[in-house]
Each structure stands twice: as structure tokens, then as C-alpha cells.
Design an enzyme around this catalytic site. Structure first.
Site, mmCIF file in Angstrom:
data_model
loop_
_atom_site.group_PDB
_atom_site.id
_atom_site.type_symbol
_atom_site.label_atom_id
_atom_site.label_comp_id
_atom_site.label_asym_id
_atom_site.label_seq_id
_atom_site.Cartn_x
_atom_site.Cartn_y
_atom_site.Cartn_z
ATOM 1 N N SER A 128 0.818 -1.217 0.000
ATOM 2 C CA SER A 128 0.000 0.000 0.000
ATOM 3 C C SER A 128 0.844 1.257 0.000
ATOM 4 O O SER A 128 0.325 2.344 -0.208
ATOM 5 C CB SER A 128 -0.855 0.043 1.271
ATOM 6 N N HIS A 162 -1.336 -2.636 -7.127
ATOM 7 C CA HIS A 162 -2.052 -2.316 -5.893
ATOM 8 C C HIS A 162 -3.557 -2.490 -6.083
ATOM 9 O O HIS A 162 -4.220 -1.629 -6.670
ATOM 10 C CB HIS A 162 -1.686 -0.875 -5.496
ATOM 11 N N GLU A 174 -3.947 0.143 -8.938
ATOM 12 C CA GLU A 174 -2.958 1.214 -9.129
ATOM 13 C C GLU A 174 -1.640 0.529 -9.523
ATOM 14 O O GLU A 174 -1.154 -0.336 -8.801
ATOM 15 C CB GLU A 174 -2.811 1.954 -7.788
ATOM 16 N N ASN A 212 -2.977 6.096 -1.104
ATOM 17 C CA ASN A 212 -2.815 6.198 0.343
ATOM 18 C C ASN A 212 -2.167 7.496 0.807
ATOM 19 O O ASN A 212 -2.294 7.859 1.979
ATOM 20 C CB ASN A 212 -2.088 4.967 0.883
HETATM 21 N N1 LIG Z 1 -6.317 -4.179 3.760
HETATM 22 C C1 LIG Z 1 -6.435 -3.361 2.750
HETATM 23 O O1 LIG Z 1 -7.433 -2.626 2.620
HETATM 24 C C2 LIG Z 1 -5.350 -3.291 1.706
HETATM 25 C C3 LIG Z 1 -5.620 -2.663 0.482
HETATM 26 C C4 LIG Z 1 -4.621 -2.650 -0.499
HETATM 27 C C5 LIG Z 1 -3.377 -3.234 -0.234
HETATM 28 N N2 LIG Z 1 -3.152 -3.813 0.976
HETATM 29 C C6 LIG Z 1 -1.829 -4.426 1.203
HETATM 30 O O2 LIG Z 1 -1.931 -5.828 1.000
HETATM 31 C C7 LIG Z 1 -1.013 -6.521 1.874
HETATM 32 C C8 LIG Z 1 -1.783 -7.526 2.717
HETATM 33 O O3 LIG Z 1 -2.789 -6.855 3.459
HETATM 34 P P1 LIG Z 1 -4.027 -7.652 4.095
HETATM 35 O O4 LIG Z 1 -5.028 -6.623 4.483
HETATM 36 O O5 LIG Z 1 -4.418 -8.792 3.223
HETATM 37 O O6 LIG Z 1 -3.324 -8.235 5.426
HETATM 38 P P2 LIG Z 1 -3.796 -9.476 6.322
HETATM 39 O O7 LIG Z 1 -3.266 -9.200 7.678
HETATM 40 O O8 LIG Z 1 -5.258 -9.740 6.146
HETATM 41 O O9 LIG Z 1 -3.020 -10.731 5.666
HETATM 42 C C9 LIG Z 1 -1.634 -10.826 5.608
HETATM 43 C C10 LIG Z 1 -1.289 -12.309 5.414
HETATM 44 O O10 LIG Z 1 0.109 -12.429 5.164
HETATM 45 C C11 LIG Z 1 0.547 -13.619 5.791
HETATM 46 N N3 LIG Z 1 2.001 -13.535 5.958
HETATM 47 C C12 LIG Z 1 2.702 -12.673 6.744
HETATM 48 N N4 LIG Z 1 4.022 -12.884 6.583
HETATM 49 C C13 LIG Z 1 4.163 -13.886 5.683
HETATM 50 C C14 LIG Z 1 5.276 -14.556 5.108
HETATM 51 N N5 LIG Z 1 6.522 -14.229 5.436
HETATM 52 N N6 LIG Z 1 5.050 -15.549 4.199
HETATM 53 C C15 LIG Z 1 3.784 -15.894 3.860
HETATM 54 N N7 LIG Z 1 2.681 -15.296 4.375
HETATM 55 C C16 LIG Z 1 2.870 -14.312 5.275
HETATM 56 C C17 LIG Z 1 -0.238 -13.677 7.100
HETATM 57 O O11 LIG Z 1 -0.275 -14.979 7.639
HETATM 58 C C18 LIG Z 1 -1.613 -13.183 6.634
HETATM 59 O O12 LIG Z 1 -2.438 -14.255 6.219
HETATM 60 C C19 LIG Z 1 -0.296 -5.434 2.678
HETATM 61 O O13 LIG Z 1 0.903 -5.089 2.024
HETATM 62 C C20 LIG Z 1 -1.292 -4.268 2.619
HETATM 63 O O14 LIG Z 1 -0.675 -3.020 2.795
HETATM 64 C C21 LIG Z 1 -4.112 -3.866 1.941
#
Ligand SMILES: NC(=O)c1ccc[n+]([C@@H]2O[C@H](COP(=O)([O-])OP(=O)(O)OC[C@H]3O[C@@H](n4cnc5c(N)ncnc54)[C@H](O)[C@@H]3O)[C@@H](O)[C@H]2O)c1
Length: 306
Positions: A128, A162, A174, A212
Site C-alpha cells: 500500500s 495495488h 494502481e 494512500n
Molecule cells: N487491507 C487493505 O485494505 C489493503 C488494500 C490494499 C493493499 N493492501 C496491502 O496488502 C497486503 C496484505 O494486506 P491484508 O489486508 O491482506 O493483510 P492481512 O493481515 O489480512 O493478511 C496478511 C497475510 O500475510 C501472511 N504472511 C505474513 N508474513 C508472511 C510470510 N513471510 N510468508 C507468507 N505469508 C505471510 C499472514 O499470515 C496473513 O495471512 C499489505 O501489504 C497491505 O498493505 C491492503
């Protein structure tokens, strides 16, 4: 100009949280590409698959997806266990990484991917806010430099892709180029996002990109309003919903994004620009300390069913 073919025969998705699962869903259902879904947590993998079943069932019930297409989509997703690790993604043509918003975790993953996957595979991150350029630099093989042809080639296949939350619903992706990203990587990543049914905007690799850099200061101001007692959480959210026609208020939106993710993005904006206007609110920091992470943990600014 003829459309560029993405050429992705199999995609790997790393992270089976809310974003990774959504990316796997649109890849299997919309782009119709086989997906290898990996997470370090078996619990998250199970949770992700169960959620995908629920989403498909819902879409079939609403008549948005036929039961054949739903079954095909489900069959296209294969789990790569924690035990198999990233080696299980060896043969994919593209990886989309969606693990927690932590630079060190992402750098370690991209370093390992560059050693294990074909040099032709595209390495995309769903970050993000983190520098795509920094993540790309982590793929330079041991003993090579950024200027060597092998080092430059490895970094040139890294790109920011993104997606937005919830991925099956939100229409945007994005696209962010690192300093090192090649034209071919960008074109193919864009074509893949389009195949997933998305519209694409492009942003420069600055902290938070466009989305963001605009959204997080807004959410942070809302949290500071709550912290200072300017209004109740309900009235802050209601002001934006009914006064500005936002579909949900900023505090509810923060809960949906994940408060840990909001804090990490704000820290990247703050340290990446040195501008005090991005300083995260203390209340947000304390809520993350308490592991009140929003909807995904059952408690944030509001309470949610487990
Ligand atoms: N939540 C949102 O609205 C949103 C929107 C756009 C982008 N993002 C980005 O997407 C990414 C994930 O966000 P999310 O909301 O899905 O988070 P989340 O907490 O729901 O999920 C993250 C997952 O990553 C796994 N994980 C962590 N370290 C790991 C590793 N070393 N190897 C394998 N798996 C691993 C965890 O077990 C978990 O299942 C982040 O970079 C976030 O910034 C989030």
C-alpha cells in the site's frame, strides 16, 4: 495499438489474508488463470479457502456467476503449504505478494523469490505504501550489483500492483513502476490487472502512491478527532456518510482496511517524507498495541462478529 498479452499461465499469490484471497479469487474467476495460494499460516490458508467458497456461493446465489464457472474457479486454486514454502511457487509466471505491510518481510520474500523462480517471472507486490524500488533492489542476486546485467534484469521484473479492498468488488488497480521496472513488466502487469476485470491507473513510486497519500491523512485526522473528543465515533462516520456522501465513514473504513495496515502505511508516509503532517495518532498506535486490528480481529473502532 494491439493489446499486450499478459502471458501468465500460472500465478502465485503469497498471503491468504483479506487481500491475497481477493486477488486469488479474481485471478481464478475473472482472469481464469490457475492460482497457487501460499501463506506461512495454515490457519490463514484454511480461512482463505473457506471464505472463497462463501464468496462463490454468494455470487452464484445472486446470479452473478454460473455454478459451472464457480466450480472451475474453485478448481483453479491450489494451496502451497507453509511447509512447501516459496519453493512451491517455483514454476509460476507471476507472483503477486500480499503479506503484511512490513518492509523487512517483503524484502526477505522477494530475495528468496528471485533465487527460486525463473528470471522471466514477474514479481508483483500489493504493498500500500512501501517503496517498490527498495523491494526491487532486494532481488539483486548475491554477488551481483544493481548495474550488472543479471542484477538489473532481476530488478526490472518487479512492479507494484495495488489492488483495493474488497478485491472482488473494487474496480481499481494502481500500477506503480519502480525506478528499475522494465516496459515489458509494466505492460504485462497492466494486461493482467485488466484480465482480472480491473481498470488501471498509474502512479509514481512515492510513499503511499496516489491512493494512500490521500486516504491515510484523512483517516488519521478522523482518529485524531476521536482522540481529542471532538465527536463520537458514530458522529464522525455519520458526518462523512451523510454530509459528504461517502459509502462508509473513515473509522469504519480504517477497521475494514486493518488498523495494523493503516499504522504501517502512516509510518511509511511519515518516515518516507519526514513531514509531520503524516504522524500517526497515538490512539491508532495504542489500538494496534492492544491487537485491536479492526474487522479481521473482531475489534477495532467498532466490534465485529468473530
Ligand atoms: N487491507 C487493505 O485494505 C489493503 C488494500 C490494499 C493493499 N493492501 C496491502 O496488502 C497486503 C496484505 O494486506 P491484508 O489486508 O491482506 O493483510 P492481512 O493481515 O489480512 O493478511 C496478511 C497475510 O500475510 C501472511 N504472511 C505474513 N508474513 C508472511 C510470510 N513471510 N510468508 C507468507 N505469508 C505471510 C499472514 O499470515 C496473513 O495471512 C499489505 O501489504 C497491505 O498493505 C491492503
Amino acid at each position: 495499438m494491439a493489446a499486450v498479452a499478459h502471458g501468465i499461465r500460472t500465478v502465485g499469490v503469497i498471503g491468504s489474508g483479506q487481500m491475497g484471497l481477493g486477488i486469488a479469487y479474481v485471478s481464478a474467476l475473472r482472469a481464469r488463470v490457475p492460482v497457487l495460494l501460499h501463506d506461512r499460516s495454515e490457519v490463514q490458508l484454511k480461512k482463505g479457502l473457506a471464505f472463497m467458497d462463501k464468496l462463490l456461493e454468494k455470487d452464484v446465489a445472486k446470479g452473478k456467476v454460473s455454478s459451472e464457472d464457480a466450480k472451475d474457479a474453485k478448481d483453479r486454486v491450489t494451496v502451497v503449504s507453509a511447509e512447501q514454502g516459496l519453493s512451491g511457487l517455483r514454476d509460476v509466471d507471476m507472483v503477486i505478494e500480499a503479506v503484511s505491510e512490513k518492509l523487512a518481510v517483503k524484502e526477505a520474500i522477494f530475495k528468496e523469490l528471485s533465487a527460486k523462480l525463473s528470471p522471466e517471472a514477474i514479481l508483483a507486490t500489493n504493498t500500500s505504501s512501501i517503496s517498490i524500488t527498495k523491494i526491487a533492489a532486494a532481488t539483486i542476486p548475491e554477488g551481483q550489483t544493481a548495474a550488472s546485467s543479471e542484477g538489473a534484469k532481476s530488478a526490472s521484473r518487479v512492479v507494484g500492483l495495488h489492488f483495493f479492498n474488497p478485491v472482488p468488488v473494487m474496480k481499481l488497480v494502481e500500477l506503480i513502476s519502480a525506478l528499475q521496472t522494465s516496459r515489458d513488466t509494466l505492460d504485462r502487469a497492466r494486461a493482467y490487472a485488466v484480465a482480472c476485470g480491473k481498470e488501471v491507473t498509474t502512479s509514481q513510486d512515492v510513499p503511499g502512491f496516489v491512493s494512500n497519500a490521500l486516504l491515510m491523512p484523512f483517516i488519521n485526522e478522523a482518529i485524531m478527532c476521536l482522540e481529542k473528543g471532538v465527536a463520537t465515533r458514530e458522529d464522525i462516520d455519520k458526518t462523512l456518510k451523510l454530509g459528504m456522501n461517502h459509502p462508509m465513514g473513515p473509522l469504519q473504513l480504517a477497521d475494514f482496511i486493518g488498523l495494523d495496515t493503516c499504522l504501517s502505511i502512516q509510518q511509511t508516509l511519515y518516515t518516507g517524507t519526514g513531514d509531520s503532517k503524516y504522524r500517526p495518532s497515538i490512539l491508532l498506535e495504542r489500538m494496534v498495541d492492544a491487537q485491536w486490528l479492526g474487522k479481521k480481529s473482531g475489534k477495532g473502532f467498532y466490534d465485529y462478529d468473530a
